[in-house]
Design a protein around this motif. Sequence first.
Motif, PDB file in Angstrom:
ATOM      1  N   SER A   1       5.195  -1.448  -2.124  1.00  0.00           N
ATOM      2  CA  SER A   1       5.976  -0.525  -1.447  1.00  0.00           C
ATOM      3  C   SER A   1       5.382   0.163  -0.084  1.00  0.00           C
ATOM      4  N   VAL A   2       4.239   0.925  -0.232  1.00  0.00           N
ATOM      5  CA  VAL A   2       3.686   1.438   0.773  1.00  0.00           C
ATOM      6  C   VAL A   2       3.293   0.491   1.847  1.00  0.00           C
ATOM      7  N   ALA A   3       2.551  -0.690   1.624  1.00  0.00           N
ATOM      8  CA  ALA A   3       2.105  -1.611   2.440  1.00  0.00           C
ATOM      9  C   ALA A   3       3.081  -2.326   3.163  1.00  0.00           C
ATOM     10  N   ILE A   4       4.210  -2.768   2.550  1.00  0.00           N
ATOM     11  CA  ILE A   4       5.343  -3.376   3.149  1.00  0.00           C
ATOM     12  C   ILE A   4       6.103  -2.407   3.982  1.00  0.00           C
ATOM     13  N   ALA A   5       6.511  -1.150   3.634  1.00  0.00           N
ATOM     14  CA  ALA A   5       7.184  -0.251   4.673  1.00  0.00           C
ATOM     15  C   ALA A   5       6.186   0.041   5.770  1.00  0.00           C
ATOM     16  N   GLN A   6       5.059   0.225   5.406  1.00  0.00           N
ATOM     17  CA  GLN A   6       4.147   0.800   6.734  1.00  0.00           C
ATOM     18  C   GLN A   6       3.968  -0.517   7.761  1.00  0.00           C
ATOM     19  N   GLY A   7       3.956  -1.784   7.332  1.00  0.00           N
ATOM     20  CA  GLY A   7       3.941  -3.022   7.948  1.00  0.00           C
ATOM     21  C   GLY A   7       5.135  -3.078   8.807  1.00  0.00           C
ATOM     22  N   ILE A   8       6.499  -3.068   8.328  1.00  0.00           N
ATOM     23  CA  ILE A   8       7.642  -2.942   9.036  1.00  0.00           C
ATOM     24  C   ILE A   8       7.742  -1.830   9.808  1.00  0.00           C
ATOM     25  N   ALA A   9       7.480  -0.809   9.664  1.00  0.00           N
ATOM     26  CA  ALA A   9       7.543   0.147  10.516  1.00  0.00           C
ATOM     27  C   ALA A   9       6.451   0.426  11.598  1.00  0.00           C
ATOM     28  N   GLY A  10       5.531  -0.576  11.592  1.00  0.00           N
ATOM     29  CA  GLY A  10       4.474  -0.681  12.699  1.00  0.00           C
ATOM     30  C   GLY A  10       3.436   0.509  12.516  1.00  0.00           C
ATOM     31  N   VAL A  11       3.111   1.012  11.227  1.00  0.00           N
ATOM     32  CA  VAL A  11       2.086   1.921  11.104  1.00  0.00           C
ATOM     33  C   VAL A  11       1.040   1.316  10.644  1.00  0.00           C
ATOM     34  N   PRO A  12      -0.233   1.574  10.697  1.00  0.00           N
ATOM     35  CA  PRO A  12      -1.495   1.003  10.176  1.00  0.00           C
ATOM     36  C   PRO A  12      -1.539   0.981   8.462  1.00  0.00           C
ATOM     37  N   LEU A  13      -1.661  -0.235   7.840  1.00  0.00           N
ATOM     38  CA  LEU A  13      -1.635  -0.217   6.729  1.00  0.00           C
ATOM     39  C   LEU A  13      -2.506   0.743   5.940  1.00  0.00           C
ATOM     40  N   MET A  14      -2.068   1.350   4.692  1.00  0.00           N
ATOM     41  CA  MET A  14      -2.881   2.364   4.062  1.00  0.00           C
ATOM     42  C   MET A  14      -3.199   3.511   4.747  1.00  0.00           C
ATOM     43  N   SER A  15      -2.720   3.881   5.773  1.00  0.00           N
ATOM     44  CA  SER A  15      -2.796   5.010   6.667  1.00  0.00           C
ATOM     45  C   SER A  15      -2.114   6.303   5.963  1.00  0.00           C
ATOM     46  N   GLY A  16      -2.479   7.308   6.377  1.00  0.00           N
ATOM     47  CA  GLY A  16      -1.941   8.839   5.967  1.00  0.00           C
ATOM     48  C   GLY A  16      -2.324   8.826   4.271  1.00  0.00           C
ATOM     49  N   ALA A  17      -3.475   8.219   3.748  1.00  0.00           N
ATOM     50  CA  ALA A  17      -3.669   8.205   2.440  1.00  0.00           C
ATOM     51  C   ALA A  17      -3.901   9.590   2.011  1.00  0.00           C
ATOM     52  N   SER A  18      -4.675  10.429   2.706  1.00  0.00           N
ATOM     53  CA  SER A  18      -5.233  11.613   2.336  1.00  0.00           C
ATOM     54  C   SER A  18      -3.902  12.636   1.586  1.00  0.00           C
ATOM     55  N   TYR A  19      -2.888  12.767   2.742  1.00  0.00           N
ATOM     56  CA  TYR A  19      -1.824  13.472   2.148  1.00  0.00           C
ATOM     57  C   TYR A  19      -0.934  13.006   0.918  1.00  0.00           C
ATOM     58  N   ARG A  20      -0.958  11.420   0.712  1.00  0.00           N
ATOM     59  CA  ARG A  20      -0.366  11.026  -0.364  1.00  0.00           C
ATOM     60  C   ARG A  20      -0.907  11.118  -1.386  1.00  0.00           C
ATOM     61  N   MET A  21      -2.324  11.170  -1.612  1.00  0.00           N
ATOM     62  CA  MET A  21      -3.430  11.462  -2.585  1.00  0.00           C
ATOM     63  C   MET A  21      -3.152  12.961  -3.242  1.00  0.00           C
ATOM     64  N   ALA A  22      -2.996  13.789  -2.044  1.00  0.00           N
ATOM     65  CA  ALA A  22      -2.668  15.181  -2.555  1.00  0.00           C
ATOM     66  C   ALA A  22      -1.035  15.300  -3.236  1.00  0.00           C
ATOM     67  N   LEU A  23      -0.147  14.591  -2.568  1.00  0.00           N
ATOM     68  CA  LEU A  23       0.936  14.418  -3.362  1.00  0.00           C
ATOM     69  C   LEU A  23       0.937  13.847  -4.540  1.00  0.00           C
ATOM     70  N   TRP A  24       0.117  12.966  -4.853  1.00  0.00           N
ATOM     71  CA  TRP A  24       0.040  12.316  -6.442  1.00  0.00           C
ATOM     72  C   TRP A  24      -0.569  13.233  -7.135  1.00  0.00           C
TER      73      TRP A  24
END
Length: 494
Positions: A203-226
């Motif tokens: 999900s994340v990797a595919i969506a970021q790839g399509i959106a042109g966002v660096p893969l696995m970027s923004g991890a710190s905020y997502r970890m906090a959400l998790w």
Amino acid sequence: MQHNTPPKALSMPDAFVILFFVMVLAALASHLIPAGSFKLLPAQTNAQGEVLKARIDPQSFSYSQDNSQGVVLFAEQGETGFLNYAFEGMVSGDKMGAAIGVIAFILLTGGAFGIIMQSGAVNNGILALIKRTQNMQFLFIPLMFTLFSLGGAVFGMGEEAIAFCIVLLPLMLALGYDAITTVLVTYIATQIGFATSWMNPFSVAIAQGIAGVPLMSGASYRMALWLVFTLFGVIFTMRYAARIKQQPKLSLSFATDEKLRSQQLEQQQSAFSALDAAILTVFVAGIAWVIWGVVARGYYIPEIATQFFALGIATAIIAILGKRMTINGAADAFKQGAAELLPAAMIVGMAKGIVLLLGGDDPTQPSVLNTLLHLAGESFSGVSSYIAAWLMLIFQSVFNFFVTSGSGQAALTMPLVAPLSDLVGVSRQIAVLAFQLGDGLTNCIVPTSASLIGCLGVVRVDWMVWAKFAWKLQLWLFVLASLSVFVAVAIGYQ
């Protein structure tokens, strides 16, 4: 003399009935909403040298010129008509996770566990385990929930929860909990992890790839959400489980749970024996094999179904040699286990018919689904960044009803939503986050989710019963998701 007869209790409609009327609405929509299609941009290579799949061109939408739009009542030559939805839905896709693959997975896994449960080893082992761990049971739910949530976050665990529902249900019932608690600890935990993942390749990797966002970027905020969402899930589940353990009749699944408990007592053979130990050793080894396959080898539905089938055969051999089961008895147990899950397998297939009646999920072929996608994208323009981000969340949540595959939804929606996010002042990272939360969290309740229906089927909980319980959970999750998106906009999440 007039007799006042008490009014009959209003019975909830069966899941098949609900599904039928959804199909009616989908068929009507195919006549009322014009079909449209997109063109694809050519495949590109990113900075890391990876070839990206062809993406939708958001500016290429056009309505179909075919005036014969709308599904017919009955179709021939393999086409899709209204009355064809059941068959076409059940045979749609391939073995790698589409309807036919999930159906086969449910039936084979159910049959294998029919043998395992009939052997009595699981029930004997559970009772022995409970006697030895009376003082540690309070750790069971938070530990299991966290592990399953981590599984959803790290490798996109979802369909695998079906098998673990079968594994954990007898233990949950023996501990005084119910089938709903089993689904919360397994499937709901995986979807919370899936929705807040920082590294899920599906999900994340595919969506970021399509959106042109660096893969696995923004991890710190997502970890906090998790952490936040998982903690909420643990607290919600523990409070519910404690209430049910204190007053079992409060459970919406009480009647079916009692029936399963009585079956467990019938299947209990005797005190824990060497034969039980041998069967459970093979069982644990089989589960370890499945986990290793998923993590190390990327096993998915075909391999996992085969692993559990092999586990069922191994259990039957040991039980037959130990004179606890006959060959014909093992065959009967397999058939009974598969038969009990047949309704869930059929619903999984029929639900796919919704997308077929709307024209399918191919962006290059005219469909009502493409038109809805285009109209939703246009509605984002001209609003504030906070409202735009929230509308993205709502859109992804609603769209997930039709396309529950994370990778499929990313492929369809992100090429449209990502460019729109630039126009409304929302970062593409937030667009990806809205996709994640909308896609993952609504999997907890939509009846079109094969994984959810599979899990409910194996614990014998009807979807309507689940919906009656889960709507409050879903509301809380949506509130948390909305707050997460608003905070992301406020901090300029990139």
